[in-house]
Design an enzyme around this catalytic site. Sequence first.
Site, short mmCIF file in Angstrom:
data_model
loop_
_atom_site.label_atom_id
_atom_site.label_comp_id
_atom_site.label_asym_id
_atom_site.label_seq_id
_atom_site.Cartn_x
_atom_site.Cartn_y
_atom_site.Cartn_z
N LYS A 121 5.64 2.09 -2.80
CA LYS A 121 5.52 3.42 -3.42
C LYS A 121 5.80 3.26 -4.89
CE LYS A 121 4.65 7.66 -2.15
NZ LYS A 121 3.89 8.12 -0.97
N SER A 140 -7.11 5.73 3.70
CA SER A 140 -7.04 4.80 2.56
C SER A 140 -7.39 3.38 3.04
CB SER A 140 -5.64 4.79 1.96
OG SER A 140 -5.44 5.88 1.09
N ASN A 148 -2.57 19.10 -1.86
CA ASN A 148 -3.58 18.38 -1.08
C ASN A 148 -3.32 18.45 0.42
OD1 ASN A 148 -4.05 15.40 0.22
ND2 ASN A 148 -5.82 16.16 -0.90
N LYS A 205 0.85 -1.20 0.00
CA LYS A 205 0.00 0.00 0.00
C LYS A 205 0.88 1.23 0.00
CE LYS A 205 -3.91 2.16 0.31
NZ LYS A 205 -3.47 2.86 -0.95
N GLN A 228 7.00 4.01 4.24
CA GLN A 228 5.59 3.60 4.23
C GLN A 228 5.37 2.32 5.04
OE1 GLN A 228 3.75 5.72 1.77
NE2 GLN A 228 2.01 5.17 3.05
N GLY A 244 -2.73 8.28 -4.29
CA GLY A 244 -2.09 9.50 -4.79
C GLY A 244 -0.88 9.91 -3.97
N ASP A 245 -0.16 10.88 -4.48
CA ASP A 245 0.96 11.54 -3.79
C ASP A 245 1.22 12.81 -4.61
OD1 ASP A 245 3.10 10.92 -1.54
OD2 ASP A 245 4.25 11.73 -3.21
N LYS A 285 4.96 3.55 8.66
CA LYS A 285 3.76 4.39 8.78
C LYS A 285 2.50 3.54 8.74
CE LYS A 285 3.66 7.71 5.72
NZ LYS A 285 3.38 8.63 4.60
N THR A 312 -4.96 13.51 5.17
CA THR A 312 -3.55 13.69 5.55
C THR A 312 -3.38 15.01 6.32
OG1 THR A 312 -2.98 12.55 3.49
CG2 THR A 312 -1.18 13.60 4.71
#
Length: 451
Positions: free
Chosen positions: A130, A383, A244, A94, A115, A169-170, A118, A213
């Site tokens: 990622k 997410s 964002n 993820k 990630q 997204g990022d 996290k 976020t």
Amino acid sequence: MNDSAKFELDNFMQGVMQRNPGEGEFHQAVREVCESLMPFVLDNRKYHDANILERITEPDRTIIYRVSWEDDKGNIQTNRAWRVQFNNSIGPYKGGLRFHPSVNQSVLKFLGFEQIFKNSLTGLPMGGAKGGANFDPKGKSDREVMRFCQSMMNELFRHIGEDTDVPAGDIGVGGREIGFLFGQFKRLANRVTGTFTGKGLTYGGSLIRTEATGYGCVYFCENMLNHAGDTLQGKSCAISGSGNVAIYCAEKAIQSGAKVLTMSDSAGTIYDQDGIDADKLAFVKDLKEVRRGRISEYVEKYKSAQYLAGKRPWGVKCDAAFPCATQNEISLEDAKVLIANGVKVVAEGANMPTELAAVHLFQESGVLFGPAKAANAGGVAVSGLEQSQNSLRLSWSREEVDERLKKIMKEIHGKCEKYGSATNGKVDYVKGANIGGFVKVADAMLAYGIV
Ligand code: NDP
Ligand code: 2IT
């Protein structure tokens, strides 16, 4: 850290640098995590004996592929794309996709590595990954972005799935891009499942994911301040970025009674001494989310603001700093200025926005420092909630998702307290987040034997 842990860490990092030459961002992220983990692993021999640190710093696999597409003039363009599937010990891979000209393997490996920890901290079953491409969406038409996304998905679809790998997204990948990517995935796979998050609300997205976020970062900041007997009410805030994360960080900070002084983009910073209120933020949302304009336009509309061309926000005196743009955007020099100006708390909305020397300085100076893998985990947490809703085939209300997000951010704070408590009653959030994220993944890896 005692001398023997320091020796082990230096040795270990030499190996990491040899195995991953030229990947500076990845080295930086591994060092930051292993400064916390090495002493812990030496004290807990089961992790040491199973060589967990060596294994966890090696991605399960990295997929590298060409993306060719046709621009509006009929020219054929070629980009490079990656998916780094780092670790799926506690759940399907993820993590987001980034579109930016600076994207390379080092950047995506640092992001994928972070990630893992996290996602573990959220308490939800998500592994770390990622991906992205060195594609620059700036100045491209909607149709060009669509053709790029469709071409990218023609390869990526083989490697993802709701129980395999779930992108999101990022930087440079928002609602528009996810629509194009998921639309092409659906055509190729002939399945409409929760294989992406950050989806539109008409096709399986979750309420609050867009805000998550930024909101989560402010919730985490409040948790840190509350633990220290303080609140965000009345605090002046410097926020970087105007994408964002920055927009919804600003929104929640304003709702929490703080005064937001700055926002920025890669060209410069706007400093509004009267504060960016809800109405002014609505202008920024339209500017950035709809018109895709530059933040400098803000000063044409609001005369209380000045534009600091080519500057980051960190020279502005503030109580709270929220770096929400990109990696390494707070240098040691920036940290010195923030501290001299009396900053009390730094909460990282972006990933690895603070250089390691600056992290150390904040901590030594008694600034409350919330590292990215804790402070910005709200995005991936929601997410995870989007995946849950997709699996259940139902949608939760805004209030329900927001309550769950608040609870998760509080629980992450609790994990930081548990694993990062210092003798003086303060919390070392860097250590707490690193060890708190590590333990669950490492225990799963131990359970699997040698894999
Ligand atoms: P967006 O693309 O929406 O916005 C990015 C913002 O940062 C823009 O204002 C952009 O300015 C600025 N920016 C990007 N690159 C640079 C750079 N090299 N130098 C200066 N400014 C830059 O991205 P997000 O808001 O989604 O992401 C921001 C950060 O938050 C990233 O670090 C991301 O990894 C992290 N993050 C995002 C999550 C999410 O859910 N979206 C979740 C957790 C973390 P410009 O328009 O000029 O490029
Ligand atoms: O860095 C991040 O946590 C994200 N870009 C969000 C990842 C996700 O899967 O929601």
